[in-house]
Design an enzyme around this catalytic site. Structure first.
Site, PDB file in Angstrom:
ATOM      1  N   CYS A   8      54.290  41.631  29.627  1.00 21.13           N
ATOM      2  CA  CYS A   8      53.430  42.603  29.841  1.00 21.13           C
ATOM      3  C   CYS A   8      51.662  42.011  30.777  1.00 21.13           C
ATOM      4  O   CYS A   8      51.496  42.028  29.860  1.00 21.13           O
ATOM      5  CB  CYS A   8      53.392  43.612  29.056  1.00 21.13           C
ATOM      6  SG  CYS A   8      52.364  44.674  30.070  1.00 21.13           S
ATOM      7  N   CYS A  55      41.002  30.912  37.006  1.00 23.39           N
ATOM      8  CA  CYS A  55      41.107  29.702  37.037  1.00 23.39           C
ATOM      9  C   CYS A  55      42.427  29.292  38.204  1.00 23.39           C
ATOM     10  O   CYS A  55      42.314  27.873  38.054  1.00 23.39           O
ATOM     11  CB  CYS A  55      41.319  29.064  35.837  1.00 23.39           C
ATOM     12  SG  CYS A  55      42.326  29.082  35.270  1.00 23.39           S
TER      13      CYS A  55
END
Ligand code: FE
Length: 156
Positions: A144, A75
């Site tokens: 991560c 997005c």
């Protein structure tokens, strides 16, 4: 006259309400799984929408060190600054801090028999990766992230 005034106040109130609503709603929040499948590649879909994980040391951003901003691949929501990226040795792009508060949602993830914190894009709920407490100073956090979940916008 009094009625006109009341009506005007009322319509102003309604207008303000609808404006507030608009800022919180983007088309991304309302995409169906079918729509996601058509606008994402199969690899993006499996990571972003099905919480998959790319193989370590294979992603396009794990060794990438250009100056700029990492955004959500689904997005475009801004997620991380390159200033907070570091090499964690994990094989995935790692950051010690989100770009701003409210850009990321944190969810308990007890899959794989361990308690982890999953992170999602706060705008479209797409899966990004996990955050751990073994990162460097100043935050001690290690975000991560799958390269697949990211796009990069270079600083001009
Ligand atoms: Fe997103």
């Amino acid at each position: 006259m009094k009625q006109v005034l009341i009506l005007s106040i009322l319509s102003l109130f309604i207008l303000a309400q609808s404006k507030t609503g608009e800022t919180h709603m983007t088309e991304n929040e309302h995409k169906s799984e079918k729509e996601w499948q058509t606008c994402l590649t199969p690899e993006e879909y499996s990571v972003l929408r099905k919480k998959g994980t790319e193989r370590p040391f294979t992603g396009k951003y794990y060794k990438y060190m250009e100056d700029g901003t990492y955004v959500c691949a689904a997005c475009g929501n801004e997620l991380f600054s390159s200033k907070t990226k570091y090499d964690s040795g994990s094989g995935w792009p790692s950051f010690y801090e989100a770009i701003a508060e409210g850009k990321i949602n944190y969810k308990e993830d007890n899959s794989l028999g361990t308690a982890r914190i999953e992170i999602q894009c706060a705008n479209c709920d797409s899966h990004l990766g996990h955050v751990f407490d073994d990162g460097p100073k100043p935050t001690g956090k290690r975000y991560c992230i799958n390269s697949v979940s990211l796009d990069f916008e270079k600083t001009k």
